[in-house]
Design an enzyme around this catalytic site. Sequence first.
Site, PDB file in Angstrom:
ATOM      1  N   GLY A   5       0.682  -5.156   0.845  1.00 28.16           N
ATOM      2  CA  GLY A   5      -0.710  -4.997   0.017  1.00 28.16           C
ATOM      3  C   GLY A   5      -0.333  -5.989  -1.352  1.00 28.16           C
ATOM      4  O   GLY A   5      -1.532  -5.898  -2.029  1.00 28.16           O
ATOM      5  N   ALA A  37       0.892  -1.052   0.064  1.00 29.10           N
ATOM      6  CA  ALA A  37      -0.009  -0.032  -0.063  1.00 29.10           C
ATOM      7  C   ALA A  37       0.987   1.150   0.076  1.00 29.10           C
ATOM      8  O   ALA A  37       2.173   1.136   0.394  1.00 29.10           O
ATOM      9  CB  ALA A  37      -0.968   0.062   1.145  1.00 29.10           C
ATOM     10  N   GLU A  58      -0.961  -9.407  -0.734  1.00 29.16           N
ATOM     11  CA  GLU A  58      -2.362  -9.513  -0.496  1.00 29.16           C
ATOM     12  C   GLU A  58      -3.165  -9.460  -1.823  1.00 29.16           C
ATOM     13  O   GLU A  58      -4.202 -10.095  -2.032  1.00 29.16           O
ATOM     14  CB  GLU A  58      -2.708  -8.447   0.554  1.00 29.16           C
ATOM     15  CG  GLU A  58      -2.216  -8.836   1.952  1.00 29.16           C
ATOM     16  CD  GLU A  58      -2.533  -7.367   2.846  1.00 29.16           C
ATOM     17  OE1 GLU A  58      -1.949  -6.476   2.411  1.00 29.16           O
ATOM     18  OE2 GLU A  58      -2.983  -7.487   3.996  1.00 29.16           O
ATOM     19  N   GLU A  61       4.975  -5.716   7.099  1.00 28.48           N
ATOM     20  CA  GLU A  61       4.149  -4.488   7.602  1.00 28.48           C
ATOM     21  C   GLU A  61       4.997  -4.341   8.932  1.00 28.48           C
ATOM     22  O   GLU A  61       5.036  -3.165   9.597  1.00 28.48           O
ATOM     23  CB  GLU A  61       2.717  -4.899   7.806  1.00 28.48           C
ATOM     24  CG  GLU A  61       1.905  -4.628   6.554  1.00 28.48           C
ATOM     25  CD  GLU A  61       1.869  -5.880   5.580  1.00 28.48           C
ATOM     26  OE1 GLU A  61       2.624  -6.625   5.803  1.00 28.48           O
ATOM     27  OE2 GLU A  61       1.150  -5.900   4.990  1.00 28.48           O
TER      28      GLU A  61
HETATM   29  N1  CO8 Z   1       4.704   2.963  -0.591  1.00 23.44           N
HETATM   30  C1  CO8 Z   1       5.144   4.235  -1.279  1.00 23.44           C
HETATM   31  N2  CO8 Z   1       6.149   4.347  -1.912  1.00 23.44           N
HETATM   32  C2  CO8 Z   1       6.966   3.313  -2.193  1.00 23.44           C
HETATM   33  C3  CO8 Z   1       6.577   1.915  -1.678  1.00 23.44           C
HETATM   34  C4  CO8 Z   1       5.460   1.889  -0.866  1.00 23.44           C
HETATM   35  N3  CO8 Z   1       4.937   0.760  -0.316  1.00 23.44           N
HETATM   36  N4  CO8 Z   1       7.380   1.222  -2.058  1.00 23.44           N
HETATM   37  C5  CO8 Z   1       8.412   1.792  -2.454  1.00 23.44           C
HETATM   38  N5  CO8 Z   1       8.117   3.093  -2.853  1.00 23.44           N
HETATM   39  C6  CO8 Z   1       8.732   4.136  -3.477  1.00 23.44           C
HETATM   40  C7  CO8 Z   1       9.839   4.596  -2.723  1.00 23.44           C
HETATM   41  O1  CO8 Z   1       9.742   5.472  -1.572  1.00 23.44           O
HETATM   42  C8  CO8 Z   1      10.838   5.451  -3.529  1.00 23.44           C
HETATM   43  O2  CO8 Z   1      10.298   6.457  -3.959  1.00 23.44           O
HETATM   44  P1  CO8 Z   1      11.582   7.648  -4.069  1.00 23.44           P
HETATM   45  O3  CO8 Z   1      12.149   7.421  -5.383  1.00 23.44           O
HETATM   46  O4  CO8 Z   1      10.588   8.885  -4.297  1.00 23.44           O
HETATM   47  O5  CO8 Z   1      12.448   7.900  -2.825  1.00 23.44           O
HETATM   48  C9  CO8 Z   1      10.638   4.306  -4.988  1.00 23.44           C
HETATM   49  O6  CO8 Z   1       9.290   3.741  -4.803  1.00 23.44           O
HETATM   50  C10 CO8 Z   1      11.491   3.356  -5.093  1.00 23.44           C
HETATM   51  O7  CO8 Z   1      11.754   2.479  -4.088  1.00 23.44           O
HETATM   52  P2  CO8 Z   1      13.320   2.201  -3.439  1.00 23.44           P
HETATM   53  O8  CO8 Z   1      14.201   3.406  -3.618  1.00 23.44           O
HETATM   54  O9  CO8 Z   1      12.993   2.064  -1.991  1.00 23.44           O
HETATM   55  O10 CO8 Z   1      13.604   0.977  -4.232  1.00 23.44           O
HETATM   56  P3  CO8 Z   1      14.581  -0.017  -3.913  1.00 23.44           P
HETATM   57  O11 CO8 Z   1      14.707  -0.916  -5.316  1.00 23.44           O
HETATM   58  O12 CO8 Z   1      15.545   0.147  -3.279  1.00 23.44           O
HETATM   59  O13 CO8 Z   1      13.641  -1.203  -3.097  1.00 23.44           O
HETATM   60  C11 CO8 Z   1      11.728  -2.015  -2.312  1.00 23.44           C
HETATM   61  C12 CO8 Z   1      12.406  -1.637  -3.446  1.00 23.44           C
HETATM   62  C13 CO8 Z   1      12.328  -3.364  -1.339  1.00 23.44           C
HETATM   63  C14 CO8 Z   1      10.284  -2.634  -2.907  1.00 23.44           C
HETATM   64  C15 CO8 Z   1      11.486  -0.952  -1.147  1.00 23.44           C
HETATM   65  O14 CO8 Z   1      11.021   0.070  -2.043  1.00 23.44           O
HETATM   66  C16 CO8 Z   1      10.696  -1.212  -0.187  1.00 23.44           C
HETATM   67  O15 CO8 Z   1      10.969  -1.802   0.866  1.00 23.44           O
HETATM   68  N6  CO8 Z   1       9.177  -0.845  -0.394  1.00 23.44           N
HETATM   69  C17 CO8 Z   1       8.298  -0.965   0.736  1.00 23.44           C
HETATM   70  C18 CO8 Z   1       7.876  -2.307   1.045  1.00 23.44           C
HETATM   71  C19 CO8 Z   1       6.792  -2.441   2.202  1.00 23.44           C
HETATM   72  O16 CO8 Z   1       6.989  -1.960   3.228  1.00 23.44           O
HETATM   73  N7  CO8 Z   1       5.577  -2.658   1.889  1.00 23.44           N
HETATM   74  C20 CO8 Z   1       4.515  -2.813   2.747  1.00 23.44           C
HETATM   75  C21 CO8 Z   1       3.593  -1.514   2.966  1.00 23.44           C
HETATM   76  S1  CO8 Z   1       2.211  -1.509   4.030  1.00 23.44           S
HETATM   77  C22 CO8 Z   1       1.175  -2.303   3.373  1.00 23.44           C
HETATM   78  O17 CO8 Z   1       1.169  -2.753   2.110  1.00 23.44           O
HETATM   79  C23 CO8 Z   1       0.209  -2.600   4.220  1.00 23.44           C
HETATM   80  C24 CO8 Z   1      -1.050  -3.049   3.368  1.00 23.44           C
HETATM   81  C25 CO8 Z   1      -2.458  -2.814   3.948  1.00 23.44           C
HETATM   82  C26 CO8 Z   1      -2.682  -1.481   4.132  1.00 23.44           C
HETATM   83  C27 CO8 Z   1      -4.193  -1.242   4.871  1.00 23.44           C
HETATM   84  C28 CO8 Z   1      -4.812   0.008   4.717  1.00 23.44           C
HETATM   85  C29 CO8 Z   1      -4.822   0.898   6.046  1.00 23.44           C
END
Ligand code: CO8
Length: 257
Positions: free
Chosen positions: A110, A65, A113, A133
Amino acid sequence: MEYQILKTRIADRIAVVTISRPAAMNALNSDFFDELNHFLDDLEPRDDVKVMVITGEGKAFVAGADIAEMVHMDEAQGYAFSTKGQRTFDRLEQFAIPVIAAVNGYALGGGCELAMACDFRIASKLAKFGQPEMNLGMIPGYAATQRLSRIAGLGNALYLILTADTINADDALRIGLVQKVTEPEVLMEEVLKLAGKIAGNGSQAVPRSKKIIRAGFAMDFKEASELEAVDFGRQFNDEATKEGMRAFLEKRKPNWK
Ligand code: CO8
């Protein structure tokens, strides 16, 4: 509606939806859910589309998400965002035609999911799965606490959610989270081949089977078997079923129309 996030294509009875926000790793925001629901509204009445495929553009299937959207939420907004996602994913799960996740890269939070709400998952060797998460101090919100254990077993669900570990495609295959792993460059080819195979199967029998498998999973065995028997009977009203059996006896290919 003009889509900003989804790229959609319908050809050969297969709808392909590509989530395209690669700069944010295809993170799911409110607009995504509006667009997907709109696309499902359009698809629902069509009888020329037999299978739907969901994939992501770039390095990610979906990396969760949208954290940038969630960071500003209060309790009511968090609840609304969670239920909006849950309802959309439930809709995918209950959607009449099969939905296949073609997992090209990161399927985290997400994203995992979303993949689990699809009927099955085919993954590129580059795919990574997880429920990270815990790293954000939160619990899953699009039903991973329920779907993951149903798909991959209680121990694997507890392990993945409590550790926040990310696993690769082969490990996802090992625990039953994905059904097949392919080389990255042939992922879509393989998925479209499978989708084509399903689209070519008995026109009534595919959605009937999906419906009973899905509905029966939430029932006890006896009740679910009865559901199957009732629908087994009903299909004898369908010309397609008669055609399938006749074709076998006449040693020819069925003509499903
Ligand atoms: N949300 C928003 N932006 C994101 C997300 C995300 N989930 N994942 C990546 N991005 C963005 C980064 O912030 C970055 O943006 P910017 O270039 O502006 O800095 C861009 O995408 C590229 O990401 P990275 O530089 O981090 O790329 P890497 O190749 O180094 O890493 C990863 C890739 C491993 C995927 C890394 O981006 C990461 O760990 N992302 C987050 C993963 C995560 O924690 N996901 C879980 C999110 S919480 C969730 O999904 C809960 C679901 C239920 C929600 C219920 C509603 C209330």
